[in-house]
Write an enzyme that holds these catalytic residues in place. Sequence first.
Site, PDB file in Angstrom:
ATOM      1  N   LYS A  59       0.877  -1.145   0.028  1.00  0.00           N
ATOM      2  CA  LYS A  59      -0.160  -0.091   0.079  1.00  0.00           C
ATOM      3  C   LYS A  59       1.043   1.306  -0.026  1.00  0.00           C
ATOM      4  O   LYS A  59       0.619   2.404  -0.599  1.00  0.00           O
ATOM      5  CB  LYS A  59      -1.033  -0.102   1.117  1.00  0.00           C
ATOM      6  CG  LYS A  59      -1.959  -0.811   1.123  1.00  0.00           C
ATOM      7  CD  LYS A  59      -2.814  -1.234   2.308  1.00  0.00           C
ATOM      8  CE  LYS A  59      -3.879  -2.240   2.344  1.00  0.00           C
ATOM      9  NZ  LYS A  59      -4.853  -2.400   3.647  1.00  0.00           N
ATOM     10  N   SER A  75      -1.574   0.112   6.570  1.00  0.00           N
ATOM     11  CA  SER A  75      -1.800  -0.899   7.344  1.00  0.00           C
ATOM     12  C   SER A  75      -2.463  -1.851   6.790  1.00  0.00           C
ATOM     13  O   SER A  75      -3.356  -1.582   5.786  1.00  0.00           O
ATOM     14  CB  SER A  75      -2.511  -0.733   8.802  1.00  0.00           C
ATOM     15  OG  SER A  75      -3.602   0.338   8.603  1.00  0.00           O
ATOM     16  N   ASP A  76      -2.688  -3.005   7.179  1.00  0.00           N
ATOM     17  CA  ASP A  76      -3.240  -4.376   6.575  1.00  0.00           C
ATOM     18  C   ASP A  76      -3.691  -5.292   7.882  1.00  0.00           C
ATOM     19  O   ASP A  76      -2.817  -5.465   8.818  1.00  0.00           O
ATOM     20  CB  ASP A  76      -2.498  -4.770   5.693  1.00  0.00           C
ATOM     21  CG  ASP A  76      -3.705  -5.953   4.874  1.00  0.00           C
ATOM     22  OD1 ASP A  76      -4.328  -5.314   4.142  1.00  0.00           O
ATOM     23  OD2 ASP A  76      -3.777  -7.045   5.235  1.00  0.00           O
ATOM     24  N   THR A  77      -4.816  -5.801   8.019  1.00  0.00           N
ATOM     25  CA  THR A  77      -5.253  -6.759   9.031  1.00  0.00           C
ATOM     26  C   THR A  77      -6.353  -7.938   8.339  1.00  0.00           C
ATOM     27  O   THR A  77      -6.825  -7.721   7.372  1.00  0.00           O
ATOM     28  CB  THR A  77      -6.565  -6.062   9.849  1.00  0.00           C
ATOM     29  OG1 THR A  77      -6.066  -4.797  10.621  1.00  0.00           O
ATOM     30  CG2 THR A  77      -6.993  -7.084  10.870  1.00  0.00           C
ATOM     31  N   SER A 112      -0.639  -5.462  10.389  1.00  0.00           N
ATOM     32  CA  SER A 112       0.933  -4.640  10.243  1.00  0.00           C
ATOM     33  C   SER A 112       0.655  -3.282  10.037  1.00  0.00           C
ATOM     34  O   SER A 112      -0.337  -2.984   9.260  1.00  0.00           O
ATOM     35  CB  SER A 112       1.549  -5.401   9.142  1.00  0.00           C
ATOM     36  OG  SER A 112       1.706  -6.649   9.483  1.00  0.00           O
TER      37      SER A 112
END
Length: 195
Positions: A59, A75-77, A112
């Site tokens: 991203k 961020s990523d979940t 993250s």
Amino acid sequence: MLREKLKNYNIILASGSPRRQAFFKELSIDFTICVKEVNETYPPALQRSDITDFLSRLKASAFLNLRENDILITSDTIVWKDKIALGKPKNFEEAKQMLQNLSGQMHEVITSVSFTSKNFQTTVNDITKVWFKPLSEAEINFYIKTYKPFDKAGSYGIQEWIGYIGIEKIEGCYFNVMGLPTRLVYKTLTEIAAR
């Protein structure tokens, strides 16, 4: 507190998530929002936090012209269960399948966060274990129809009705399950400001 330390930086939050935006306001951080679409695919060999690390950096790669004092936050979940990453459901049936899979079981929520500037990139991640009680079909159907969790990894929001009635316990950071490990973000930004 942190706002004063970061006054020489321009914080850019690359997230359309209302929850993440609210967290940054509550952390008393000045920021602007800028979201760029990326194709969120990752190498199939990646597992657990390697997936979210990869996607949060991916991203960030969409932002090519960062200025000297910019700090971009991406961020990523994911929800991780049985060696499979559960992302956002595409429709009612997929959401139902995910919640039936989580029912009566433990899963991990992995987030993250990447901090990217012109001169450096730092990525941190956090893992929280979540246990659901056995969910009835009526409870699952009611939740999906009422709350439409199609923007949420694993098809649920811990802060919503399903969390109130369904979650037996968690091990780790509650806010991480909502999509942002707030203490890690605060710690990392404090370290960046002290450089």
